[in-house]
Design a protein around this motif. Structure first.
Motif, PDB file in Angstrom:
ATOM      1  N   ASP A  26       2.113  -0.958  -6.339  1.00 31.83           N
ATOM      2  CA  ASP A  26       1.497  -2.003  -5.509  1.00 31.83           C
ATOM      3  C   ASP A  26       1.185  -3.249  -6.318  1.00 31.83           C
ATOM      4  O   ASP A  26       1.466  -4.374  -5.886  1.00 31.83           O
ATOM      5  N   VAL A  29      -5.951  -4.129  -3.567  1.00 28.79           N
ATOM      6  CA  VAL A  29      -4.989  -3.269  -4.260  1.00 28.79           C
ATOM      7  C   VAL A  29      -5.679  -2.553  -5.416  1.00 28.79           C
ATOM      8  O   VAL A  29      -5.551  -1.338  -5.588  1.00 28.79           O
ATOM      9  N   ASP A  50       0.866  -1.181   0.000  1.00 28.47           N
ATOM     10  CA  ASP A  50       0.000   0.000   0.000  1.00 28.47           C
ATOM     11  C   ASP A  50       0.900   1.227   0.000  1.00 28.47           C
ATOM     12  O   ASP A  50       1.046   1.908   1.011  1.00 28.47           O
TER      13      ASP A  50
END
Length: 189
Positions: A84, A136, A77
């Protein structure tokens, strides 16, 4: 060497030894059945210790794979979807190819083809891994780095479809270059 009696409380050293033994034996089994007795013996604990924490061999194997996956595949993150996603894809590729994970995953897939209980555990494992990737992608979408109408399930299928296809068939690399190309292809959609 048998570990001292652990009582009702979870002994973290015994817990770790059991998870590691389960994964190692699955990897070494070459399709032969792995049983709780063998796992307990390899971990240096009694069979009752294993059953106290896991109701079945399948739940133990799922826990061992999940544990290894959480060690090998980070939950990035950084504030950048590309960074990511690339990190997630690259660590998934690398983690799945480590010893004993690679052999254990291939054995589990092979056994799951003929065992509905193991097939369900494999589905649970893959859904857990997809959820990490979904987080994500969702964060990236919220930040405007991905189209608002992007089909996250389709993106996840493309990621894991490429992964499982190459992992199981071994016809092409699962390396950093592939991770970069896949990341860029997913982000163009």
């Amino acid at each position: 060497m048998e570990r001292p009696h652990t009582g009702r409380r979870r002994n973290e050293a015994a817990h770790r030894a059991i998870l590691d033994a389960a994964l190692r034996l699955l990897a070494e089994s070459d399709g032969a059945k792995v049983n709780i007795d063998a796992i307990a013996r390899a971990a240096g604990v009694g069979k009752q210790t294993v059953y106290r924490w896991w109701p079945s061999k399948g739940t133990l194997l799922l826990d061992a794979l999940t544990d290894r996956s959480e060690q090998d595949v980070a939950r990035p993150d950084t504030g950048s979807l590309r960074t990511d996603l690339l990190h997630l894809i690259e660590s998934t590729f690398a983690g799945a190819q480590r010893i004993p994970t690679a052999s254990a995953l291939r054995t589990l897939v092979r056994e799951a083809a003929g065992d509905e209980h193991l097939a369900e555990l494999l589905r649970t494992f893959t859904m857990e891994r997809r959820e990490v990737a979904r987080e994500v992608l969702a964060r990236g979408r919220e930040r405007g780095e991905l189209r608002a109408d992007a089909d996250l399930d389709l993106l996840l299928d493309q990621f894991y479809g490429l992964f499982w296809y190459r992992f199981l068939l071994g016809h092409a690399a699962l390396d950093r270059r592939t991770a970069e190309e896949l990341t860029d292809a997913l982000l163009k959609q």
